[in-house]
Design a protein around this motif. Structure first.
Motif, mmCIF file in Angstrom:
data_model
loop_
_atom_site.group_PDB
_atom_site.id
_atom_site.type_symbol
_atom_site.label_atom_id
_atom_site.label_comp_id
_atom_site.label_asym_id
_atom_site.label_seq_id
_atom_site.Cartn_x
_atom_site.Cartn_y
_atom_site.Cartn_z
ATOM 1 N N ASP A 21 0.830 -1.212 0.000
ATOM 2 C CA ASP A 21 0.000 0.000 0.000
ATOM 3 C C ASP A 21 0.864 1.262 0.000
ATOM 4 O OD1 ASP A 21 -2.360 1.401 -0.027
ATOM 5 O OD2 ASP A 21 -2.795 1.125 2.107
ATOM 6 N N GLY A 22 0.320 2.324 -0.577
ATOM 7 C CA GLY A 22 0.969 3.635 -0.522
ATOM 8 C C GLY A 22 1.570 4.124 -1.827
ATOM 9 N N ARG A 25 0.200 7.727 -2.725
ATOM 10 C CA ARG A 25 0.771 8.791 -1.876
ATOM 11 C C ARG A 25 2.236 9.026 -2.210
ATOM 12 N NH1 ARG A 25 -1.197 6.103 3.453
ATOM 13 N NH2 ARG A 25 -1.819 4.523 1.929
ATOM 14 N N ARG A 72 -12.069 2.235 -8.412
ATOM 15 C CA ARG A 72 -11.183 3.400 -8.648
ATOM 16 C C ARG A 72 -11.491 4.013 -10.016
ATOM 17 N NH1 ARG A 72 -5.293 2.530 -5.868
ATOM 18 N NH2 ARG A 72 -6.133 1.927 -3.844
HETATM 19 MG MG MG Z 1 -4.037 2.421 -0.649
#
Ligand code: MG
Ligand code: IPE
Ligand code: IPE
Length: 248
Positions: A21-22, A25, A72
Motif C-alpha cells: 500500500d501507498g 501517496r 477506482r
Molecule cells: Mg491504498
C-alpha cells in the motif's frame, strides 16, 4: 551486525503475505500521477520476491488488486491492468531463472482478456518451479473467496456428496482459493494503514501482523528483514499461556 544476519534461518515463516500500500501517496509526494507510484512499486515487488526466495520462504502472497479497487477511476484501473501485463511479460524470465512458480488467487475471470492470457502463460511456464511460489491476489477479496467456498460446499451438501456434519475448518480451507497453501505466519502492510482491507480473513486468523509507515515503492529488502526479525521476536501462543509455550 546487519539486519539480515539477525534472521534465524531455522525460524523462518513459510508463508509471508503483503498488503502493498501507498503507491498513490508516494507519487503524489513527488508531484506525479498515481500510476507513477504503481510503476515504481514493481521494483519493491521484485526485491521482496527475490529476498524471500533467497532466504528460503516457500510462499509469498502479494495483494496487488482488490475487488474494491475496481471502484477506482477507470484510467487508474486500466493503467494498473496494463502494468500487470507488461510486468508479467518482463519478469517471467526472472521467475524462471530464480526457480519461482507463479500463481494467483481471486476472481481472475474479471480481468481483461490480455491479462488472463499473460497470466495463464506465465503460470504454465513456471509451473514446475520449486524454490518458492509467488501468489498474486488479483481481483481478490476474502469475502468473495469465502462466499465462493460456501457456494461450493452448499452444492456438495445438496448433491449428497457430503453431510452437514462433514463441514469442518479443513473442508472450508480446502474450498478457498488458497487451498493447499500453509496459512501466512506473517502479514506485512506498508503505508501506515492499520487495516486488513478484505485480505485473507480466514487465513490470517492467527498470523502476526507487522505494520510499517514506509510507502510501498520505498520498501526494500532490509525492510523485509526488519519485519522477519520482529516476527521472530514475538511469542506465538495460539491460545495457550506463555509458560506452556516456553515449557514446550
Ligand atoms: Mg491504498
Ligand atoms: C497500493 O497503493 C496499490 C493498489 C491498491 C493497487 P495505493 O494505490 O492504494 O496507494 P495509496 O494508498 O492511495 O497511497
Ligand atoms: C488494499 O489497498 C488493496 C491492495 C493493496 C491491492 P487499498 O489502498 O485499496 O486499501 P484501502 O481501501 O485503503 O483499505
Amino acid at each position: 551486525m546487519s539486519i539480515k544476519e539477525k534472521i534465524d534461518e531455522n525460524k523462518l515463516p513459510e508463508h509471508i503475505a503483503v498488503i502493498m500500500d501507498g503507491n498513490g501517496r508516494w507519487a503524489k509526494g513527488k508531484g506525479k500521477f498515481r500510476i507513477f507510484g504503481h510503476q515504481n512499486g514493481v521494483r519493491s515487488v521484485r526485491d521482496t520476491a527475490e529476498a524471500c526466495a533467497e532466504l528460503g520462504v516457500k510462499y509469498l502472497t502479494l495483494y496487488a488488486f482488490s475487488t474494491e479497487n475496481w471502484n477506482r477511476p477507470k484510467v487508474e484501473v486500466m493503467a494498473l491492468m496494463e502494468l500487470l501485463v507488461s510486468t508479467i511479460k518482463k519478469e517471467t524470465p526472472t521467475l524462471m531463472k530464480n526457480n519461482i512458480k507463479l500463481s494467483t488467487i481471486g476472481n481472475i475471470l474479471d480481468l481483461p482478456p490480455k491479462c488472463i492470457d499473460e497470466l495463464t502463460s506465465a503460470i504454465e511456464e513456471t509451473k514446475n518451479n520449486t524454490r518458492m511460489t509467488l501468489v498474486l491476489a488479483l481481483s481478490y477479496s476474502s469475502k468473495w473467496d469465502i462466499t465462493e467456498a460456501v457456494k461450493k460446499i452448499a452444492l456438495q451438501v445438496k448433491n449428497n456428496t457430503i453431510s452437514v456434519d462433514q463441514i469442518s475448518d479443513e473442508l472450508i480451507a480446502a474450498n478457498l482459493s488458497t487451498a493447499g497453501m500453509p496459512n501466512p505466519e506473517l502479514m506485512i502492510r506498508t503505508s501506515g494503514e492499520h487495516r486488513i482491507s478484505n485480505f485473507l480473513l480466514w487465513e490470517l486468523a492467527y498470523s502476526e501482523f507487522y505494520f510499517t509507515d514506509k510507502l510501498w515503492p520505498d520498501f526494500t529488502k532490509d525492510d523485509l528483514y526488519h519485519a522477519i526479525v520482529a516476527f521472530q521476536n514475538r511469542e506465538r501462543r495460539f491460545g495457550k499461556t506463555s509458560e506452556q509455550i516456553k515449557g514446550a
